[in-house]
Write a protein that holds these residues in place. Sequence first.
Motif, PDB file in Angstrom:
ATOM      1  N   ASP A 265     -49.529  49.773 123.622  1.00 28.59           N
ATOM      2  CA  ASP A 265     -50.882  50.338 123.556  1.00 28.59           C
ATOM      3  C   ASP A 265     -51.670  49.853 122.343  1.00 28.59           C
ATOM      4  N   THR A 266     -50.994  49.245 121.383  1.00 24.40           N
ATOM      5  CA  THR A 266     -51.671  48.733 120.195  1.00 24.40           C
ATOM      6  C   THR A 266     -52.737  47.714 120.566  1.00 24.40           C
ATOM      7  N   GLY A 267     -52.454  46.890 121.548  1.00 23.38           N
ATOM      8  CA  GLY A 267     -53.427  45.891 122.006  1.00 23.38           C
ATOM      9  C   GLY A 267     -54.733  46.523 122.428  1.00 23.38           C
ATOM     10  N   GLU A 268     -54.658  47.683 123.074  1.00 22.78           N
ATOM     11  CA  GLU A 268     -55.872  48.380 123.515  1.00 22.78           C
ATOM     12  C   GLU A 268     -56.697  48.866 122.327  1.00 22.78           C
ATOM     13  N   LEU A 269     -56.034  49.259 121.251  1.00 18.15           N
ATOM     14  CA  LEU A 269     -56.759  49.707 120.053  1.00 18.15           C
ATOM     15  C   LEU A 269     -57.502  48.549 119.383  1.00 18.15           C
ATOM     16  N   LEU A 270     -56.886  47.360 119.406  1.00 21.19           N
ATOM     17  CA  LEU A 270     -57.479  46.199 118.740  1.00 21.19           C
ATOM     18  C   LEU A 270     -58.479  45.457 119.626  1.00 21.19           C
ATOM     19  N   ALA A 271     -58.358  45.605 120.937  1.00 23.25           N
ATOM     20  CA  ALA A 271     -59.176  44.840 121.898  1.00 23.25           C
ATOM     21  C   ALA A 271     -60.685  44.923 121.667  1.00 23.25           C
ATOM     22  N   PRO A 272     -61.243  46.074 121.320  1.00 19.39           N
ATOM     23  CA  PRO A 272     -62.702  46.117 121.126  1.00 19.39           C
ATOM     24  C   PRO A 272     -63.215  45.200 120.013  1.00 19.39           C
ATOM     25  N   TYR A 273     -62.321  44.775 119.127  1.00 12.83           N
ATOM     26  CA  TYR A 273     -62.728  43.955 117.989  1.00 12.83           C
ATOM     27  C   TYR A 273     -62.472  42.467 118.215  1.00 12.83           C
ATOM     28  N   VAL A 274     -61.846  42.136 119.331  1.00 11.15           N
ATOM     29  CA  VAL A 274     -61.554  40.736 119.653  1.00 11.15           C
ATOM     30  C   VAL A 274     -62.130  40.457 121.036  1.00 11.15           C
ATOM     31  N   ARG A 275     -63.355  40.003 121.045  1.00 12.67           N
ATOM     32  CA  ARG A 275     -64.042  39.725 122.313  1.00 12.67           C
ATOM     33  C   ARG A 275     -64.123  38.228 122.538  1.00 12.67           C
ATOM     34  N   THR A 276     -64.333  37.854 123.777  1.00 17.92           N
ATOM     35  CA  THR A 276     -64.530  36.444 124.110  1.00 17.92           C
ATOM     36  C   THR A 276     -65.682  35.899 123.282  1.00 17.92           C
ATOM     37  N   GLY A 277     -65.451  34.762 122.660  1.00 18.64           N
ATOM     38  CA  GLY A 277     -66.485  34.129 121.851  1.00 18.64           C
ATOM     39  C   GLY A 277     -66.513  34.588 120.409  1.00 18.64           C
ATOM     40  N   SER A 278     -65.663  35.532 120.040  1.00 21.39           N
ATOM     41  CA  SER A 278     -65.629  35.976 118.643  1.00 21.39           C
ATOM     42  C   SER A 278     -64.364  35.435 117.988  1.00 21.39           C
ATOM     43  N   THR A 279     -64.397  35.386 116.675  1.00 22.40           N
ATOM     44  CA  THR A 279     -63.268  34.873 115.906  1.00 22.40           C
ATOM     45  C   THR A 279     -62.769  35.961 114.972  1.00 22.40           C
ATOM     46  N   ALA A 280     -61.459  36.172 114.991  1.00 27.71           N
ATOM     47  CA  ALA A 280     -60.854  37.171 114.117  1.00 27.71           C
ATOM     48  C   ALA A 280     -59.757  36.513 113.290  1.00 27.71           C
ATOM     49  N   VAL A 281     -59.567  37.010 112.084  1.00 34.05           N
ATOM     50  CA  VAL A 281     -58.464  36.568 111.237  1.00 34.05           C
ATOM     51  C   VAL A 281     -57.705  37.801 110.758  1.00 34.05           C
ATOM     52  N   LEU A 282     -56.453  37.582 110.410  1.00 35.03           N
ATOM     53  CA  LEU A 282     -55.636  38.646 109.855  1.00 35.03           C
ATOM     54  C   LEU A 282     -55.295  38.271 108.420  1.00 35.03           C
ATOM     55  N   VAL A 283     -55.470  39.224 107.518  1.00 36.91           N
ATOM     56  CA  VAL A 283     -55.092  39.018 106.124  1.00 36.91           C
ATOM     57  C   VAL A 283     -54.180  40.173 105.721  1.00 36.91           C
ATOM     58  N   GLY A 284     -53.306  39.909 104.787  1.00 37.70           N
ATOM     59  CA  GLY A 284     -52.393  40.941 104.310  1.00 37.70           C
ATOM     60  C   GLY A 284     -51.196  40.286 103.689  1.00 37.70           C
ATOM     61  N   SER A 285     -50.394  41.077 103.044  1.00 40.19           N
ATOM     62  CA  SER A 285     -49.232  40.540 102.357  1.00 40.19           C
ATOM     63  C   SER A 285     -48.141  40.147 103.346  1.00 40.19           C
ATOM     64  N   SER A 286     -47.225  39.368 102.863  1.00 44.61           N
ATOM     65  CA  SER A 286     -46.072  38.953 103.664  1.00 44.61           C
ATOM     66  C   SER A 286     -45.287  40.196 104.087  1.00 44.61           C
ATOM     67  N   GLY A 287     -44.924  40.266 105.359  1.00 42.64           N
ATOM     68  CA  GLY A 287     -44.154  41.399 105.861  1.00 42.64           C
ATOM     69  C   GLY A 287     -44.981  42.582 106.316  1.00 42.64           C
ATOM     70  N   ALA A 288     -46.306  42.470 106.266  1.00 42.61           N
ATOM     71  CA  ALA A 288     -47.174  43.588 106.649  1.00 42.61           C
ATOM     72  C   ALA A 288     -47.239  43.797 108.160  1.00 42.61           C
TER      73      ALA A 288
END
Length: 179
Positions: A151-174
């Motif tokens: 279900d995690t994918g459903e929580l993140l889906a509104p922020y990753v739409r076709t044509g948009s670019t997302a990046v992930l930042v955070g420490s190693s192991g996060a």
Amino acid sequence: VVEQHRSGYRVDDGESVQAVQSPAALVRAGVDPLARPAVGDWVVVSGAKPPLIERVLPRRSALVRAAAGERHVAQVIAANVDVVFVVCGLDDDYNPRRIERYLVLIEGSGALPVIVLTKADKPDQAAERQREIQRLAPGAVVLAVNAEDPDTGELLAPYVRTGSTAVLVGSSGAGKSTL
């Protein structure tokens, strides 16, 4: 540009990914580091062998930080980003000050910050820390997730739409790779 390495770049033209080189004019000492290609940049590539980046197209956003070392030089981490997922584990990785530093980095970029607290398998601790981060960053999107839960994918889906670019930042192991 989908990858940046010391020896060059990898670009995706929508059909394939290929290795390309940066023109000598962009790697010489004294060239503004902000003018150099970064991951997320749209570039014009020559048909030469090996292919060369001819120019970097104008950016609509840029995630910029101070370069490592003693010099006070800016470095583009990523360009043309719409959403930055700030990933922080709710285990020993949990560090509100680090989240604040990421938010400062994102603030002037033009991207939407989404704070993702991973390893939320302990609901009481997750809810408490989610409220803490929400107080720290009023108005920010703060999600507590278990990256192994489908279900995690459903929580993140509104922020990753076709044509948009997302990046992930955070420490190693996060939990960035798991997400």
